[in-house]
Design a protein around this motif. Structure first.
Motif, PDB file in Angstrom:
ATOM      1  N   ALA A 101       7.590  13.284   7.160  1.00 41.11           N
ATOM      2  CA  ALA A 101       8.614  12.700   8.029  1.00 41.11           C
ATOM      3  C   ALA A 101       8.839  11.213   7.768  1.00 41.11           C
ATOM      4  N   PHE A 102       7.854  10.564   7.144  1.00 41.16           N
ATOM      5  CA  PHE A 102       7.914   9.105   7.018  1.00 41.16           C
ATOM      6  C   PHE A 102       8.887   8.670   5.929  1.00 41.16           C
ATOM      7  N   GLU A 103       9.631   7.602   6.204  1.00 40.87           N
ATOM      8  CA  GLU A 103      10.505   6.974   5.220  1.00 40.87           C
ATOM      9  C   GLU A 103      10.185   5.491   5.146  1.00 40.87           C
ATOM     10  N   PRO A 104      10.190   4.919   3.965  1.00 37.96           N
ATOM     11  CA  PRO A 104      10.463   5.559   2.669  1.00 37.96           C
ATOM     12  C   PRO A 104       9.247   6.321   2.156  1.00 37.96           C
ATOM     13  N   LYS A 105       9.494   7.309   1.308  1.00 34.46           N
ATOM     14  CA  LYS A 105       8.419   8.073   0.712  1.00 34.46           C
ATOM     15  C   LYS A 105       7.637   7.196  -0.282  1.00 34.46           C
ATOM     16  N   PRO A 106       6.361   7.463  -0.463  1.00 30.26           N
ATOM     17  CA  PRO A 106       5.574   6.714  -1.455  1.00 30.26           C
ATOM     18  C   PRO A 106       6.184   6.858  -2.852  1.00 30.26           C
ATOM     19  N   ASP A 107       6.767   5.795  -3.365  1.00 29.56           N
ATOM     20  CA  ASP A 107       7.481   5.885  -4.641  1.00 29.56           C
ATOM     21  C   ASP A 107       6.586   5.658  -5.851  1.00 29.56           C
ATOM     22  N   GLN A 108       5.283   5.394  -5.600  1.00 29.06           N
ATOM     23  CA  GLN A 108       4.352   5.209  -6.701  1.00 29.06           C
ATOM     24  C   GLN A 108       3.245   6.252  -6.719  1.00 29.06           C
ATOM     25  N   GLY A 109       3.335   7.218  -5.816  1.00 24.56           N
ATOM     26  CA  GLY A 109       2.373   8.305  -5.878  1.00 24.56           C
ATOM     27  C   GLY A 109       1.707   8.642  -4.567  1.00 24.56           C
ATOM     28  N   LEU A 110       1.214   9.873  -4.474  1.00 24.85           N
ATOM     29  CA  LEU A 110       0.501  10.392  -3.309  1.00 24.85           C
ATOM     30  C   LEU A 110      -0.586  11.332  -3.813  1.00 24.85           C
ATOM     31  N   ASN A 158       1.141   5.009  -2.387  1.00 24.10           N
ATOM     32  CA  ASN A 158       1.496   3.702  -2.927  1.00 24.10           C
ATOM     33  C   ASN A 158       3.005   3.542  -2.999  1.00 24.10           C
ATOM     34  N   TRP A 159       3.447   2.336  -2.655  1.00 23.68           N
ATOM     35  CA  TRP A 159       4.856   1.975  -2.720  1.00 23.68           C
ATOM     36  C   TRP A 159       5.020   0.686  -3.521  1.00 23.68           C
ATOM     37  N   ILE A 160       6.257   0.407  -3.917  1.00 23.73           N
ATOM     38  CA  ILE A 160       6.617  -0.903  -4.433  1.00 23.73           C
ATOM     39  C   ILE A 160       7.339  -1.663  -3.330  1.00 23.73           C
ATOM     40  N   ASP A 161       6.935  -2.917  -3.100  1.00 23.13           N
ATOM     41  CA  ASP A 161       7.604  -3.776  -2.112  1.00 23.13           C
ATOM     42  C   ASP A 161       7.724  -3.082  -0.755  1.00 23.13           C
ATOM     43  N   PHE A 162       6.559  -2.771  -0.174  1.00 24.20           N
ATOM     44  CA  PHE A 162       6.528  -2.023   1.089  1.00 24.20           C
ATOM     45  C   PHE A 162       5.778  -2.800   2.151  1.00 24.20           C
ATOM     46  N   ASP A 163       6.290  -2.762   3.367  1.00 18.42           N
ATOM     47  CA  ASP A 163       5.627  -3.387   4.508  1.00 18.42           C
ATOM     48  C   ASP A 163       4.590  -2.415   5.053  1.00 18.42           C
ATOM     49  N   GLU A 164       3.314  -2.661   4.740  1.00 18.64           N
ATOM     50  CA  GLU A 164       2.243  -1.736   5.099  1.00 18.64           C
ATOM     51  C   GLU A 164       2.137  -1.508   6.599  1.00 18.64           C
ATOM     52  N   SER A 165       2.512  -2.511   7.384  1.00 13.49           N
ATOM     53  CA  SER A 165       2.387  -2.390   8.839  1.00 13.49           C
ATOM     54  C   SER A 165       3.199  -1.227   9.386  1.00 13.49           C
ATOM     55  N   LYS A 166       4.257  -0.842   8.704  1.00 14.29           N
ATOM     56  CA  LYS A 166       5.085   0.276   9.168  1.00 14.29           C
ATOM     57  C   LYS A 166       4.307   1.598   9.118  1.00 14.29           C
ATOM     58  N   LEU A 167       3.538   1.783   8.038  1.00 13.43           N
ATOM     59  CA  LEU A 167       2.730   3.001   7.950  1.00 13.43           C
ATOM     60  C   LEU A 167       1.586   2.953   8.937  1.00 13.43           C
ATOM     61  N   TYR A 168       0.957   1.785   9.098  1.00 14.31           N
ATOM     62  CA  TYR A 168      -0.127   1.663  10.060  1.00 14.31           C
ATOM     63  C   TYR A 168       0.343   2.079  11.449  1.00 14.31           C
ATOM     64  N   ALA A 169       1.531   1.598  11.832  1.00 13.34           N
ATOM     65  CA  ALA A 169       2.066   1.912  13.159  1.00 13.34           C
ATOM     66  C   ALA A 169       2.377   3.394  13.285  1.00 13.34           C
ATOM     67  N   ALA A 170       2.984   3.981  12.252  1.00 16.30           N
ATOM     68  CA  ALA A 170       3.331   5.397  12.293  1.00 16.30           C
ATOM     69  C   ALA A 170       2.083   6.271  12.325  1.00 16.30           C
ATOM     70  N   ALA A 171       1.066   5.890  11.551  1.00 12.11           N
ATOM     71  CA  ALA A 171      -0.180   6.656  11.517  1.00 12.11           C
ATOM     72  C   ALA A 171      -0.904   6.580  12.855  1.00 12.11           C
ATOM     73  N   VAL A 181      -7.064   3.928   8.659  1.00 13.76           N
ATOM     74  CA  VAL A 181      -6.082   3.572   7.633  1.00 13.76           C
ATOM     75  C   VAL A 181      -6.404   2.177   7.124  1.00 13.76           C
ATOM     76  N   THR A 182      -6.498   2.035   5.796  1.00 13.35           N
ATOM     77  CA  THR A 182      -6.869   0.752   5.220  1.00 13.35           C
ATOM     78  C   THR A 182      -6.221   0.584   3.862  1.00 13.35           C
ATOM     79  N   GLU A 183      -6.121  -0.656   3.407  1.00 11.66           N
ATOM     80  CA  GLU A 183      -5.634  -0.892   2.054  1.00 11.66           C
ATOM     81  C   GLU A 183      -6.741  -0.562   1.063  1.00 11.66           C
ATOM     82  N   THR A 184      -6.358  -0.353  -0.179  1.00 10.87           N
ATOM     83  CA  THR A 184      -7.330   0.064  -1.183  1.00 10.87           C
ATOM     84  C   THR A 184      -7.889  -1.093  -1.993  1.00 10.87           C
TER      85      THR A 184
END
Length: 273
Positions: A101-110, A158-171, A181-184
């Protein structure tokens, strides 16, 4: 005067240079000096065991401890698994729903990871290039997480030029306290089991060795190192990072063997020398 009994280091951006190499000759010297003082050495990283073994192929019998997958697995030098925490199957289904459901989709892989296998949703197979997956023994495509038959320790995206806080909030909204949820440290985001982080893994090791976290030194550079750095007695932070706090400096950056050179300085100047 220090009383360091265990030293842990992150890999990417910390122990490893930007090109993923390290000074092997210097590492050998450091390990010999640590062994002489009965001080353990820990690789504490967000990555999985297979990648570590490829990167450190010349040191697999050097008596290293491992805290992998951001704390989800803890392994002793003899291969004994001291701690093992996989994401529950029911939570994997919720993670899949969140990412769908989340946008944008991870454009560098999942990737849904075991210690040596990359499970990749078929819709992301076009991102499963050899370069990105060279650290996995096996790659398995799937359409639904119900097809996964092995324990999953983390889900990495992983995304390119992505605001990580958006995923943190959605998760947080979708999964609550069921995950962490943490950065790698490599520009990606990991979802790991609830209550899992590098500090938890180090506590398992410390208890196993009969020491306190106050007797542990740790080196890190990223958000997934925060818990580890704030829990140990001797927290060392790499230069040019965004982390702030009451941390100790290293003598050089990751491209100039900062971790290894700092350890030698500790050994030379402290009571453990």
């Amino acid at each position: 005067m220090t009383n360091i009994q265990l030293i842990a280091t992150d890999l990417d951006g910390t122990f490893l240079a930007d090109d993923k190499t390290f000074d092997k000759a210097l590492f050998k010297v450091v390990l010999e000096r640590l062994k002489a003082k009965n001080i353990g050495f820990v690789i504490a990283t967000g990555v999985h065991q297979e990648r570590i073994e490829m990167l450190l192929a010349d040191f697999l019998h050097a008596g290293l401890f491992y805290v992998t997958n951001n704390g989800a697995r803890v392994i002793a030098p003899n291969g004994e698994v001291l701690y093992n925490q996989a994401i529950p199957w029911s939570v994997l289904a919720q993670i899949q729903t969140l990412i769908t459901a989340f946008e944008p989709k991870p454009d560098q892989g999942l990737v849904y990871s075991t210690d040596d296998t990359a499970y990749i949703p078929r819709s992301f197979s076009h991102l499963a290039t050899d370069d990105r997956l060279k650290y996995f023994k096996k790659v398995i495509l799937f359409d639904d997480v119900s097809e996964i038959v092995m324990p999953i320790f983390k889900v990495t995206m992983n995304w390119i030029d992505f605001d990580e806080s958006k995923l943190y909030a959605a998760a947080k909204q979708a999964l609550g306290h069921q995950v962490h949820v943490t950065e790698t440290g490599t520009g990606a985001i990991d979802i790991v089991p609830a209550g899992v982080n590098k500090a938890v893994g180090l506590k398992v090791l410390a208890d196993n060795l009969g020491i306190q976290l106050s007797q542990v030194a740790a080196f890190g550079d990223g958000g997934n190192d925060i818990e580890m750095l704030t829990q140990v007695g001797y927290p060392y932070i790499m230069p040019n990072t965004k982390l702030s706090g009451d941390f100790l400096p290293v003598v050089a950056d990751n491209n100039h063997a900062g971790v290894l050179r700092t350890i030698l300085t500790i050994l030379d100047k402290s009571s453990v020398s």
